[in-house]
Motif scaffolding. Structure first.
Motif, PDB file in Angstrom:
ATOM      1  N   SER A  80       1.032  -0.976   0.217  1.00 37.40           N
ATOM      2  CA  SER A  80      -0.136   0.071   0.286  1.00 37.40           C
ATOM      3  C   SER A  80       0.925   1.113   0.102  1.00 37.40           C
ATOM      4  CB  SER A  80      -0.957   0.073   0.832  1.00 37.40           C
ATOM      5  OG  SER A  80      -1.710   1.565   1.390  1.00 37.40           O
ATOM      6  N   GLU A  81       0.403   2.189  -1.098  1.00 36.12           N
ATOM      7  CA  GLU A  81       1.061   3.344  -0.876  1.00 36.12           C
ATOM      8  C   GLU A  81       1.085   4.625   0.714  1.00 36.12           C
ATOM      9  OE1 GLU A  81       0.889   5.761  -4.334  1.00 36.12           O
ATOM     10  OE2 GLU A  81       2.917   4.446  -5.793  1.00 36.12           O
ATOM     11  N   ARG A  82       1.871   4.697   1.394  1.00 38.18           N
ATOM     12  CA  ARG A  82       1.137   5.674   2.496  1.00 38.18           C
ATOM     13  C   ARG A  82       2.680   6.144   2.739  1.00 38.18           C
ATOM     14  NH1 ARG A  82      -1.503   2.628   6.550  1.00 38.18           N
ATOM     15  NH2 ARG A  82      -2.453   0.683   5.754  1.00 38.18           N
ATOM     16  N   ILE A  83       1.861   7.722   2.809  1.00 33.71           N
ATOM     17  CA  ILE A  83       2.208   8.764   3.347  1.00 33.71           C
ATOM     18  C   ILE A  83       3.083   9.099   4.877  1.00 33.71           C
ATOM     19  CG2 ILE A  83       1.890  11.834   3.666  1.00 33.71           C
ATOM     20  CD1 ILE A  83       0.911  10.126   0.621  1.00 33.71           C
ATOM     21  N   ARG A 129       6.628  12.113   1.995  1.00 35.59           N
ATOM     22  CA  ARG A 129       7.160  11.533   0.880  1.00 35.59           C
ATOM     23  C   ARG A 129       6.267  10.806   1.095  1.00 35.59           C
ATOM     24  NH1 ARG A 129      12.386  13.183   2.448  1.00 35.59           N
ATOM     25  NH2 ARG A 129      13.084  14.438   1.418  1.00 35.59           N
ATOM     26  N   VAL A 130       5.900  10.106  -0.203  1.00 33.45           N
ATOM     27  CA  VAL A 130       5.255   8.527  -0.156  1.00 33.45           C
ATOM     28  C   VAL A 130       6.627   6.954  -0.643  1.00 33.45           C
ATOM     29  CG1 VAL A 130       3.666   7.041  -2.384  1.00 33.45           C
ATOM     30  CG2 VAL A 130       3.561   9.575  -1.811  1.00 33.45           C
ATOM     31  N   PHE A 131       5.995   6.313  -0.350  1.00 32.62           N
ATOM     32  CA  PHE A 131       6.759   4.952   0.182  1.00 32.62           C
ATOM     33  C   PHE A 131       5.987   4.147  -0.087  1.00 32.62           C
ATOM     34  CE2 PHE A 131       5.986   5.501   4.584  1.00 32.62           C
ATOM     35  CZ  PHE A 131       5.339   3.938   4.910  1.00 32.62           C
ATOM     36  N   PRO A 132       6.290   2.771  -0.736  1.00 29.45           N
ATOM     37  CA  PRO A 132       5.581   1.180  -0.506  1.00 29.45           C
ATOM     38  C   PRO A 132       5.697   0.414   0.701  1.00 29.45           C
ATOM     39  CG  PRO A 132       7.453   1.014  -1.787  1.00 29.45           C
ATOM     40  CD  PRO A 132       7.552   2.605  -1.158  1.00 29.45           C
ATOM     41  N   ALA A 184      -3.385   8.371   1.300  1.00 31.71           N
ATOM     42  CA  ALA A 184      -2.915   9.256   0.654  1.00 31.71           C
ATOM     43  C   ALA A 184      -4.501  10.155   1.213  1.00 31.71           C
ATOM     44  CB  ALA A 184      -2.843   9.768  -1.167  1.00 31.71           C
ATOM     45  N   SER A 185      -5.717   9.482   0.595  1.00 35.75           N
ATOM     46  CA  SER A 185      -6.656   9.772   0.719  1.00 35.75           C
ATOM     47  C   SER A 185      -7.271  10.577   2.547  1.00 35.75           C
ATOM     48  CB  SER A 185      -8.207   8.218   0.449  1.00 35.75           C
ATOM     49  OG  SER A 185      -8.066   7.618   1.436  1.00 35.75           O
ATOM     50  N   GLU A 186      -6.267   9.541   3.578  1.00 30.43           N
ATOM     51  CA  GLU A 186      -6.657  10.862   4.541  1.00 30.43           C
ATOM     52  C   GLU A 186      -5.330  12.141   4.628  1.00 30.43           C
ATOM     53  OE1 GLU A 186      -4.924   7.781   7.904  1.00 30.43           O
ATOM     54  OE2 GLU A 186      -6.891   6.129   7.193  1.00 30.43           O
ATOM     55  N   VAL A 187      -4.306  11.577   4.378  1.00 34.32           N
ATOM     56  CA  VAL A 187      -4.232  13.088   4.436  1.00 34.32           C
ATOM     57  C   VAL A 187      -4.577  14.481   3.511  1.00 34.32           C
ATOM     58  CG1 VAL A 187      -1.856  14.381   3.671  1.00 34.32           C
ATOM     59  CG2 VAL A 187      -1.805  11.874   4.276  1.00 34.32           C
ATOM     60  N   GLU A 188      -5.507  13.815   2.548  1.00 35.71           N
ATOM     61  CA  GLU A 188      -5.947  15.146   1.444  1.00 35.71           C
ATOM     62  C   GLU A 188      -6.967  15.207   2.628  1.00 35.71           C
ATOM     63  OE1 GLU A 188      -7.495  12.797  -1.301  1.00 35.71           O
ATOM     64  OE2 GLU A 188      -5.941  12.538  -2.647  1.00 35.71           O
TER      65      GLU A 188
END
Length: 460
Positions: free
Chosen positions: A306-309, A314-317, A390-394
């Motif tokens: 899962s792509e996480r922030i 920074r995005v990381f797997p 990402a949807s949470e950070v948005e």
């Protein structure tokens, strides 16, 4: 500093080897034996301690690297020679006539040569990181005049400076605007919001402002942990005792330097590396069994990526054992009405997407074992806030970005104190408390509580 210690020890051993091989017949007074070993160990310790202090005084260990490779090499050699003078003075004052002058000279020469080569290698490695956007510092320029524009272009076009140029902050009531409007992030009154939103590390002042306003700016920067530097000559009264530094070709003076917790973060990173290696080795048989069970239980891959922030956005797997059916993300929208968490979190009791093996893995938090690989790679820490998607950070509000100032972790305050709490406010409160009150001892206490939670099987 740790690298310098290793290099200096290597230089000392090299000096001894050269003395024994090429200068063995230099006289009985300079002979090296087990009887004189404490003597050499003593004066080497003094030389090492002196060199580290002088190097720190010259700014070779500052969080902001010295601009210009030639200047760094000059300061390195100069620090070595000064430490050599302190060594010679110490030997003279202590009347240590049995100390080998040859070894002293060789030690100074080999140290200067080795440290210079070491710093060249570090600088080249740092340049490669900067080119990829790794380990850079986020900088903004306070001012919109011609000087501000020229400085901004200089930083943006020179990646070797180690900065990520974000844009400009407009002074109050300014009419001198020489930069494009899209590059202006906001006014000076929004510094606090902009710092949280863009993770600003440093503000460079290129516009003359009233001294009273600069003092207020420095006080605010002290609270935010932001460095403040100004073009040299703008504020002579405030920078009278500050050394002239260079931002590329522009001379600047420091108005405020935030306190660095480099040593604490270094030990935290060492702990993360050692703990993750030990955990992966110890858990390898169990992970192999889990992998087979996941593969046999349902169709789909063994791991869920899962792509996480992460830190500073920074995005990381993020790696986990798969605990849901293959098309779980598509079915999530159908379960939105059953969400038991408030805010932006999501949880459904008896989630139909979870597999039989997945329920066991989640109960004992075994699905997160592959994340030790993320810890080893430096994308996560053993202890820290949960990595959001990402949807949470948005949907974050401004104060929520505080939790992204540190590395996300496998476990944290929320996981051990309020994992079953549905309140998003509690989730943010605990993560923010961790960021603001972090210490190595706090990490240890969280790990102890985590072990208790895992053993009891109160995971989700």
């Amino acid at each position: 500093m740790l690298g310098d210690v290793i290099i200096i020890v290597f230089a000392f051993l090299t000096a001894l080897a050269i003395k024994i091989k090429f200068f063995a017949g230099a006289g009985q007074i300079e002979s090296i034996s087990y009887a004189t070993a404490p003597l050499y160990l003593g004066f080497f310790t003094w030389f090492l301690f002196s060199l580290l202090l002088v190097s720190r005084r010259y700014g070779l260990y500052n969080p902001v690297p010295i601009t210009g490779g030639a200047r760094e090499l000059r300061l390195t050699v100069q620090a070595t020679l000064n430490a050599g003078l302190l060594l010679c003075g110490g030997l003279y004052m202590a009347h240590l006539d049995r100390a080998s002058r040859t070894v002293v000279v060789l030690l100074i020469c080999t140290t200067a040569f080795s440290l210079s080569g070491w710093r060249v290698i570090l600088r080249l490695a740092r340049y490669r990181h900067y080119e990829k956007g790794i380990d850079t510092r986020n900088v903004v320029i306070l001012g919109t005049n011609y000087l501000s524009h020229a400085l901004g272009r200089h930083i943006a076009n020179n990646y070797r400076l180690g900065y990520q140029f974000l844009g400009y902050i407009a002074p109050s009531d300014t009419t001198d605007v020489e930069v494009a409007a899209p590059e202006i992030l906001g006014g000076i009154e929004r510094l606090r919001q902009l710092t949280r939103l863009h993770f600003i590390d440093e503000v460079v002042i290129a516009h003359a402002l009233p001294t009273e306003q600069i003092i207020l700016l420095i006080e605010e920067a002290r609270e935010l942990g932001v460095d403040i530097r100004a073009i040299s000559g703008l504020y002579g009264d405030l920078t009278a005792n500050a050394a002239i530094e260079y931002l590329g070709v522009y001379p600047v003076a420091s108005l405020h330097r935030s306190q660095s917790n480099t040593f604490e973060l270094f030990f935290k990173r060492v702990f993360d590396i050692l703990f993750s290696i030990a955990a992966m080795i110890a858990a390898f048989p169990l992970m192999a069994v889990i992998a087979v069970a996941v593969l046999l239980d349902s169709r789909g891959p063994i791991f869920y990526v899962s792509e996480r922030i992460g830190k500073r956005g920074r995005v990381f797997p993020c790696f986990k054992f798969r605990t849901m059916v293959k098309d779980a993300e598509k079915k999530k929208r159908d379960l939105a009405a059953l969400n038991e968490r408030d805010g932006i979190l999501f949880k459904v009791s008896n989630d139909p997407r979870v597999t039989r093996v997945g329920r066991i893995l989640r109960k004992y938090s075994l699905d997160e074992l592959p994340q030790f690989f993320n810890v080893f790679r430096g994308e996560m820490s053993v202890v820290g806030p949960r990595p959001p998607i990402a949807s949470e950070v948005e949907k974050y509000e401004l104060e929520h970005f505080r939790r992204l100032e540190v590395l996300p972790g496998l476990t944290g305050l929320w996981q051990v104190h309020a994992r079953q709490d549905s309140s998003f406010a509690k989730y943010i409160e605990l993560d923010t408390a961790y960021v603001e009150n972090w210490s190595f001892w706090l990490d240890v206490k969280i790990l102890m509580r985590t072990a208790h939670v895992v053993i009891r099987g109160t995971g989700t």
